[in-house]
Design a protein around this motif. Structure first.
Motif, PDB file in Angstrom:
ATOM      1  N   MET A   1       0.834  -1.176   0.000  1.00  0.00           N
ATOM      2  CA  MET A   1       0.000   0.000   0.000  1.00  0.00           C
ATOM      3  C   MET A   1       0.882   1.243   0.000  1.00  0.00           C
ATOM      4  SD  MET A   1      -3.405  -0.793   0.595  1.00  0.00           S
ATOM      5  CE  MET A   1      -4.055  -2.409   0.417  1.00  0.00           C
ATOM      6  N   SER A   2       0.261   2.353  -0.300  1.00  0.00           N
ATOM      7  CA  SER A   2       1.027   3.594  -0.366  1.00  0.00           C
ATOM      8  C   SER A   2       1.354   4.096   1.035  1.00  0.00           C
ATOM      9  CB  SER A   2       0.216   4.652  -1.122  1.00  0.00           C
ATOM     10  OG  SER A   2      -0.947   4.956  -0.390  1.00  0.00           O
ATOM     11  N   THR A   3       2.287   5.038   1.087  1.00  0.00           N
ATOM     12  CA  THR A   3       2.657   5.631   2.359  1.00  0.00           C
ATOM     13  C   THR A   3       1.482   6.456   2.876  1.00  0.00           C
ATOM     14  OG1 THR A   3       4.927   5.753   1.621  1.00  0.00           O
ATOM     15  CG2 THR A   3       4.329   7.107   3.502  1.00  0.00           C
ATOM     16  N   ALA A   4       1.153   6.290   4.125  1.00  0.00           N
ATOM     17  CA  ALA A   4      -0.003   6.980   4.698  1.00  0.00           C
ATOM     18  C   ALA A   4       0.252   8.475   4.791  1.00  0.00           C
ATOM     19  CB  ALA A   4      -0.313   6.414   6.072  1.00  0.00           C
ATOM     20  N   HIS A   5      -0.774   9.243   4.494  1.00  0.00           N
ATOM     21  CA  HIS A   5      -0.714  10.691   4.616  1.00  0.00           C
ATOM     22  C   HIS A   5      -1.209  11.144   5.984  1.00  0.00           C
ATOM     23  CE1 HIS A   5      -0.911  10.310   0.147  1.00  0.00           C
ATOM     24  NE2 HIS A   5       0.100  11.126   0.283  1.00  0.00           N
ATOM     25  N   HIS A   6      -1.859  10.283   6.701  1.00  0.00           N
ATOM     26  CA  HIS A   6      -2.385  10.642   8.007  1.00  0.00           C
ATOM     27  C   HIS A   6      -1.466  10.087   9.089  1.00  0.00           C
ATOM     28  CE1 HIS A   6      -3.841   6.514   8.338  1.00  0.00           C
ATOM     29  NE2 HIS A   6      -4.249   6.654   7.096  1.00  0.00           N
ATOM     30  N   THR A   7      -1.668  10.536  10.321  1.00  0.00           N
ATOM     31  CA  THR A   7      -0.730  10.179  11.387  1.00  0.00           C
ATOM     32  C   THR A   7      -1.145   8.960  12.200  1.00  0.00           C
ATOM     33  OG1 THR A   7      -1.841  11.727  12.871  1.00  0.00           O
ATOM     34  CG2 THR A   7       0.059  12.550  11.616  1.00  0.00           C
ATOM     35  N   ASP A   8      -2.390   8.568  12.159  1.00  0.00           N
ATOM     36  CA  ASP A   8      -2.872   7.446  12.953  1.00  0.00           C
ATOM     37  C   ASP A   8      -3.008   6.212  12.066  1.00  0.00           C
ATOM     38  OD1 ASP A   8      -4.028   5.700  14.703  1.00  0.00           O
ATOM     39  OD2 ASP A   8      -5.775   6.923  15.145  1.00  0.00           O
ATOM     40  N   PRO A   9      -2.162   5.166  12.252  1.00  0.00           N
ATOM     41  CA  PRO A   9      -2.204   4.012  11.359  1.00  0.00           C
ATOM     42  C   PRO A   9      -3.467   3.155  11.505  1.00  0.00           C
ATOM     43  CG  PRO A   9      -0.655   3.627  13.126  1.00  0.00           C
ATOM     44  CD  PRO A   9      -1.116   5.054  13.261  1.00  0.00           C
ATOM     45  N   GLY A  10      -4.243   3.332  12.550  1.00  0.00           N
ATOM     46  CA  GLY A  10      -5.455   2.540  12.723  1.00  0.00           C
ATOM     47  C   GLY A  10      -6.703   3.281  12.309  1.00  0.00           C
ATOM     48  N   LEU A  11      -6.536   4.317  11.515  1.00  0.00           N
ATOM     49  CA  LEU A  11      -7.650   5.171  11.161  1.00  0.00           C
ATOM     50  C   LEU A  11      -8.524   4.553  10.068  1.00  0.00           C
ATOM     51  CD1 LEU A  11      -8.225   7.731  12.651  1.00  0.00           C
ATOM     52  CD2 LEU A  11      -7.085   9.013  10.887  1.00  0.00           C
ATOM     53  N   GLN A  12      -9.453   5.302   9.582  1.00  0.00           N
ATOM     54  CA  GLN A  12     -10.510   4.845   8.690  1.00  0.00           C
ATOM     55  C   GLN A  12     -10.061   4.022   7.478  1.00  0.00           C
ATOM     56  OE1 GLN A  12     -13.801   5.162   9.362  1.00  0.00           O
ATOM     57  NE2 GLN A  12     -14.116   3.869   7.593  1.00  0.00           N
ATOM     58  N   PRO A  13      -9.076   4.420   6.695  1.00  0.00           N
ATOM     59  CA  PRO A  13      -8.747   3.605   5.508  1.00  0.00           C
ATOM     60  C   PRO A  13      -8.385   2.163   5.840  1.00  0.00           C
ATOM     61  CG  PRO A  13      -7.699   5.739   5.345  1.00  0.00           C
ATOM     62  CD  PRO A  13      -8.279   5.642   6.730  1.00  0.00           C
ATOM     63  N   GLU A  14      -7.660   1.949   6.922  1.00  0.00           N
ATOM     64  CA  GLU A  14      -7.269   0.588   7.290  1.00  0.00           C
ATOM     65  C   GLU A  14      -8.488  -0.227   7.725  1.00  0.00           C
ATOM     66  OE1 GLU A  14      -5.683   3.336   8.283  1.00  0.00           O
ATOM     67  OE2 GLU A  14      -3.734   3.095   7.350  1.00  0.00           O
ATOM     68  N   ARG A  15      -9.356   0.384   8.514  1.00  0.00           N
ATOM     69  CA  ARG A  15     -10.554  -0.338   8.965  1.00  0.00           C
ATOM     70  C   ARG A  15     -11.479  -0.650   7.799  1.00  0.00           C
ATOM     71  NH1 ARG A  15     -10.642   3.727  13.098  1.00  0.00           N
ATOM     72  NH2 ARG A  15     -12.506   4.559  12.120  1.00  0.00           N
ATOM     73  N   THR A  16     -11.607   0.286   6.878  1.00  0.00           N
ATOM     74  CA  THR A  16     -12.470   0.057   5.723  1.00  0.00           C
ATOM     75  C   THR A  16     -11.907  -1.042   4.839  1.00  0.00           C
ATOM     76  OG1 THR A  16     -13.180   2.361   5.790  1.00  0.00           O
ATOM     77  CG2 THR A  16     -13.558   1.175   3.744  1.00  0.00           C
ATOM     78  N   THR A  17     -10.610  -1.055   4.633  1.00  0.00           N
ATOM     79  CA  THR A  17      -9.986  -2.107   3.835  1.00  0.00           C
ATOM     80  C   THR A  17     -10.197  -3.473   4.484  1.00  0.00           C
ATOM     81  OG1 THR A  17      -8.332  -0.572   3.002  1.00  0.00           O
ATOM     82  CG2 THR A  17      -7.815  -2.910   2.839  1.00  0.00           C
TER      83      THR A  17
END
Length: 108
Positions: free
Chosen positions: A1-17
């Motif tokens: 996956m691409s490098t995250a632009h946000h600071t919290d790695p457990g945030l919405q994109p990861e949960r949605t995936t």
């Protein structure tokens, strides 16, 4: 996956995936469960199972793109909804359920 632009790695994109991955897993399990009716409806059940697996593969194939969109949207604090994938999957599941119901009712 691409490098995250946000600071919290457990945030919405990861949960949605993860949620989409669980949904696809459920879809594949349902398609494999349908194969137990293969002896009664050989052509129809195998075709439905293959189509369900293909829909699951399409969802998995689009996961990377949707993750990147959510990641960028979260960083920009503008996360637009993506109803297309939801309607496609929900419509596919409704169509598969209706097809199975028709097969059951026709055999009775």
């Amino acid at each position: 996956m691409s490098t995250a632009h946000h600071t919290d790695p457990g945030l919405q994109p990861e949960r949605t995936t993860l949620s989409w991955t669980r949904t696809v897993l459920s879809l594949v399990v349902c398609s494999l469960t349908m194969l137990r009716w293969g002896h009664a409806y050989p052509g129809a059940i195998y075709a439905l199972a293959v189509v369900m697996v293909l829909v699951g593969a399409a969802v998995v194939a689009s996961t990377r793109r949707r993750y990147a969109e959510q990641d960028e949207g979260l960083a920009a604090e503008k996360l637009p909804p993506a109803p297309g994938a939801v309607f496609l999957l929900a419509g596919s599941l409704a169509l598969f359920a209706a097809s199975e119901l028709v097969l059951i009712l026709v055999s009775s």
